[in-house]
Design a protein around this motif. Structure first.
Motif, PDB file in Angstrom:
ATOM      1  N   GLY A   1      21.040  74.505  15.178  1.00  0.00           N
ATOM      2  CA  GLY A   1      21.961  75.554  15.583  1.00  0.00           C
ATOM      3  C   GLY A   1      21.527  76.963  15.248  1.00  0.00           C
ATOM      4  O   GLY A   1      21.776  77.896  16.017  1.00  0.00           O
ATOM      5  N   GLU A   2      20.870  77.168  14.108  1.00  0.00           N
ATOM      6  CA  GLU A   2      20.496  78.520  13.690  1.00  0.00           C
ATOM      7  C   GLU A   2      19.067  78.887  14.064  1.00  0.00           C
ATOM      8  O   GLU A   2      18.595  79.980  13.748  1.00  0.00           O
ATOM      9  N   GLU A   3      18.365  77.989  14.747  1.00  0.00           N
ATOM     10  CA  GLU A   3      16.991  78.280  15.166  1.00  0.00           C
ATOM     11  C   GLU A   3      16.976  79.265  16.332  1.00  0.00           C
ATOM     12  O   GLU A   3      17.921  79.340  17.113  1.00  0.00           O
ATOM     13  N   ASP A   4      15.894  80.047  16.430  1.00  0.00           N
ATOM     14  CA  ASP A   4      15.721  80.959  17.555  1.00  0.00           C
ATOM     15  C   ASP A   4      15.527  80.132  18.823  1.00  0.00           C
ATOM     16  O   ASP A   4      14.615  79.304  18.897  1.00  0.00           O
ATOM     17  N   ILE A   5      16.370  80.354  19.803  1.00  0.00           N
ATOM     18  CA  ILE A   5      16.348  79.528  21.006  1.00  0.00           C
ATOM     19  C   ILE A   5      15.005  79.604  21.722  1.00  0.00           C
ATOM     20  O   ILE A   5      14.547  78.635  22.326  1.00  0.00           O
ATOM     21  N   LYS A   6      14.334  80.742  21.659  1.00  0.00           N
ATOM     22  CA  LYS A   6      13.070  80.914  22.370  1.00  0.00           C
ATOM     23  C   LYS A   6      11.894  80.246  21.662  1.00  0.00           C
ATOM     24  O   LYS A   6      10.799  80.176  22.229  1.00  0.00           O
ATOM     25  N   LYS A   7      12.106  79.791  20.428  1.00  0.00           N
ATOM     26  CA  LYS A   7      11.019  79.177  19.671  1.00  0.00           C
ATOM     27  C   LYS A   7      11.193  77.670  19.508  1.00  0.00           C
ATOM     28  O   LYS A   7      10.438  77.026  18.776  1.00  0.00           O
ATOM     29  N   ILE A   8      12.178  77.116  20.183  1.00  0.00           N
ATOM     30  CA  ILE A   8      12.417  75.680  20.093  1.00  0.00           C
ATOM     31  C   ILE A   8      11.266  74.925  20.760  1.00  0.00           C
ATOM     32  O   ILE A   8      10.803  75.279  21.838  1.00  0.00           O
ATOM     33  N   LYS A   9      10.805  73.865  20.081  1.00  0.00           N
ATOM     34  CA  LYS A   9       9.711  73.039  20.596  1.00  0.00           C
ATOM     35  C   LYS A   9      10.255  71.685  21.056  1.00  0.00           C
ATOM     36  O   LYS A   9      11.286  71.215  20.581  1.00  0.00           O
ATOM     37  N   VAL A  10       9.516  71.056  21.966  1.00  0.00           N
ATOM     38  CA  VAL A  10       9.975  69.787  22.513  1.00  0.00           C
ATOM     39  C   VAL A  10      10.025  68.699  21.455  1.00  0.00           C
ATOM     40  O   VAL A  10      10.886  67.808  21.505  1.00  0.00           O
TER      41      VAL A  10
ATOM     42  N   ARG B   1      11.330  80.522  29.072  1.00  0.00           N
ATOM     43  CA  ARG B   1      10.290  80.775  30.069  1.00  0.00           C
ATOM     44  C   ARG B   1       9.836  79.493  30.741  1.00  0.00           C
ATOM     45  O   ARG B   1       9.491  79.480  31.921  1.00  0.00           O
ATOM     46  N   ASP B   2       9.819  78.383  29.986  1.00  0.00           N
ATOM     47  CA  ASP B   2       9.372  77.096  30.526  1.00  0.00           C
ATOM     48  C   ASP B   2      10.469  76.050  30.379  1.00  0.00           C
ATOM     49  O   ASP B   2      11.254  76.088  29.422  1.00  0.00           O
ATOM     50  N   ASP B   3      10.484  75.113  31.296  1.00  0.00           N
ATOM     51  CA  ASP B   3      11.424  73.990  31.215  1.00  0.00           C
ATOM     52  C   ASP B   3      10.787  72.889  30.372  1.00  0.00           C
ATOM     53  O   ASP B   3      10.130  71.989  30.890  1.00  0.00           O
ATOM     54  N   ILE B   4      10.994  72.967  29.064  1.00  0.00           N
ATOM     55  CA  ILE B   4      10.363  71.993  28.171  1.00  0.00           C
ATOM     56  C   ILE B   4      11.058  70.636  28.222  1.00  0.00           C
ATOM     57  O   ILE B   4      10.540  69.657  27.682  1.00  0.00           O
ATOM     58  N   SER B   5      12.205  70.560  28.886  1.00  0.00           N
ATOM     59  CA  SER B   5      12.919  69.283  28.935  1.00  0.00           C
ATOM     60  C   SER B   5      12.144  68.223  29.706  1.00  0.00           C
ATOM     61  O   SER B   5      12.342  67.036  29.501  1.00  0.00           O
ATOM     62  N   LYS B   6      11.237  68.656  30.598  1.00  0.00           N
ATOM     63  CA  LYS B   6      10.493  67.672  31.387  1.00  0.00           C
ATOM     64  C   LYS B   6       9.520  66.874  30.530  1.00  0.00           C
ATOM     65  O   LYS B   6       9.021  65.839  30.956  1.00  0.00           O
ATOM     66  N   ASN B   7       9.261  67.348  29.310  1.00  0.00           N
ATOM     67  CA  ASN B   7       8.363  66.634  28.394  1.00  0.00           C
ATOM     68  C   ASN B   7       9.101  65.732  27.417  1.00  0.00           C
ATOM     69  O   ASN B   7       8.472  65.094  26.573  1.00  0.00           O
ATOM     70  N   LEU B   8      10.424  65.701  27.506  1.00  0.00           N
ATOM     71  CA  LEU B   8      11.183  64.796  26.651  1.00  0.00           C
ATOM     72  C   LEU B   8      10.959  63.353  27.085  1.00  0.00           C
ATOM     73  O   LEU B   8      10.946  63.053  28.280  1.00  0.00           O
ATOM     74  N   GLU B   9      10.782  62.469  26.119  1.00  0.00           N
ATOM     75  CA  GLU B   9      10.614  61.052  26.440  1.00  0.00           C
ATOM     76  C   GLU B   9      11.987  60.387  26.546  1.00  0.00           C
ATOM     77  O   GLU B   9      12.796  60.458  25.628  1.00  0.00           O
ATOM     78  N   LYS B  10      12.212  59.747  27.667  1.00  0.00           N
ATOM     79  CA  LYS B  10      13.499  59.109  27.904  1.00  0.00           C
ATOM     80  C   LYS B  10      13.606  57.816  27.099  1.00  0.00           C
ATOM     81  O   LYS B  10      12.728  56.953  27.196  1.00  0.00           O
ATOM     82  N   PRO B  11      14.647  57.664  26.307  1.00  0.00           N
ATOM     83  CA  PRO B  11      14.797  56.423  25.528  1.00  0.00           C
ATOM     84  C   PRO B  11      15.132  55.245  26.428  1.00  0.00           C
ATOM     85  O   PRO B  11      15.775  55.407  27.467  1.00  0.00           O
TER      86      PRO B  11
END
Length: 277
Positions: free
Chosen positions: A102-111, A148-158
């Motif tokens: 919650g307190e992390e910088d949204i632009k620095k979130i990693k996949v 800037r990028d859609d990092i959700s496409k790199n999420l592994e689907k359970p």
């Protein structure tokens, strides 16, 4: 000159262009190639009588839409759903994400941070739910220029397969048997509701109206009775490939006893050859 960028849309890499008209309205065009995108933009401008202008500066756009934390971005995201049947489920599924990041910088979130939240959910169903809504959240941020990028496409689907209880299975079998009897009854010419056969048959096949409107004869295999759904017709009458609800084509097979009636049904709705596209 506009330069389309490569991005993801409906699980597929496509070329993409965001542009603005003189009144400040934002427009988006997608295409398989950069040329397709520019052609579509030109047609839209001609149709609406628009003139393009230079987009707002990157600095102005980012300043206006910048969120300093995941929590603030989450609040904006939830507020965008005025009336959504999945509202409560969305909040519950994203709660672990907000508690941990919650307190992390949204632009620095990693996949890998997102993946960790998904993988640490206690059950297969909660992992699947967390994955689905986290992906939707990230894509919303990307579409609104927060990321800037859609990092959700790199999420592994359970992996998750919903269990079918004995009661559910019994209901499915009873429903299938009931629909079979209804179709047999409607197929009889002396049935008072014989004219409704076409409508009921398409309902049983599970075709959405937009998919039925985009279906062509070349997608129907007369030998195997298999039908491939890979097109849908849009509100403006255009057929778009791989724009089904899931973003992927799907098959269903019409049972032999109902093939003749189903073929009449499809003909009744005026299926056209592929040249129609």
């Amino acid at each position: 000159m506009d330069t389309p960028k490569l991005t993801w849309n409906n699980h597929k890499q496509v070329n993409y262009l965001r542009w603005y008209d003189k009144a400040g309205g934002e427009h988006k065009n997608y295409g398989d190639t950069p040329e397709d995108v520019l052609v579509r933009k030109g047609k839209l401008m001609a149709k609406l009588g628009m003139q393009a202008r230079e987009p707002k500066s990157k600095k102005t756009t980012e300043t206006k839409k910048r969120f300093t934390s995941v929590r603030k971005a989450y609040d904006k995201y939830i507020a965008s759903f005025d009336d959504d049947s999945s509202y409560d489920g969305r909040i519950a599924a994203l709660k672990p994400l907000i508690e941990k990041l919650g307190e992390e910088d949204i632009k620095k979130i990693k996949v890998d941070q997102l993946q960790s939240v998904v993988d640490n959910r206690p059950t297969p169903s909660t992992r699947a739910s967390c994955y689905t809504f986290t992906k939707a959240f990230i894509r919303w941020l990307w579409k609104h220029d927060v990321l800037r990028d859609d990092i959700s496409k790199n999420l592994e689907k359970p992996e998750y397969t919903p269990a079918v209880s004995d009661d559910d299975q019994k209901f499915i079998e009873e429903r299938t048997d009931l629909m079979s009897k209804i179709l047999n009854w409607l197929a009889e010419e002396d049935c008072p509701f014989h004219d409704d056969y076409n409508r009921v048959s398409c309902s049983v096949m599970g075709l959405r109206a937009s998919e039925l409107g985009g279906l062509c004869w070349e997608e129907i295999d007369e030998r195997t009775h298999a039908v491939e759904i890979k097109w849908q017709i849009t509100d403006d009458g255009k057929n778009i490939k791989n724009r089904t609800k899931s973003g992927f084509s799907r098959f269903f097979v019409i049972p032999n006893p109902y093939w003749e009636g189903s073929a009449r049904t499809l003909a009744h709705f005026g299926l056209r050859p592929s040249l129609w596209r």
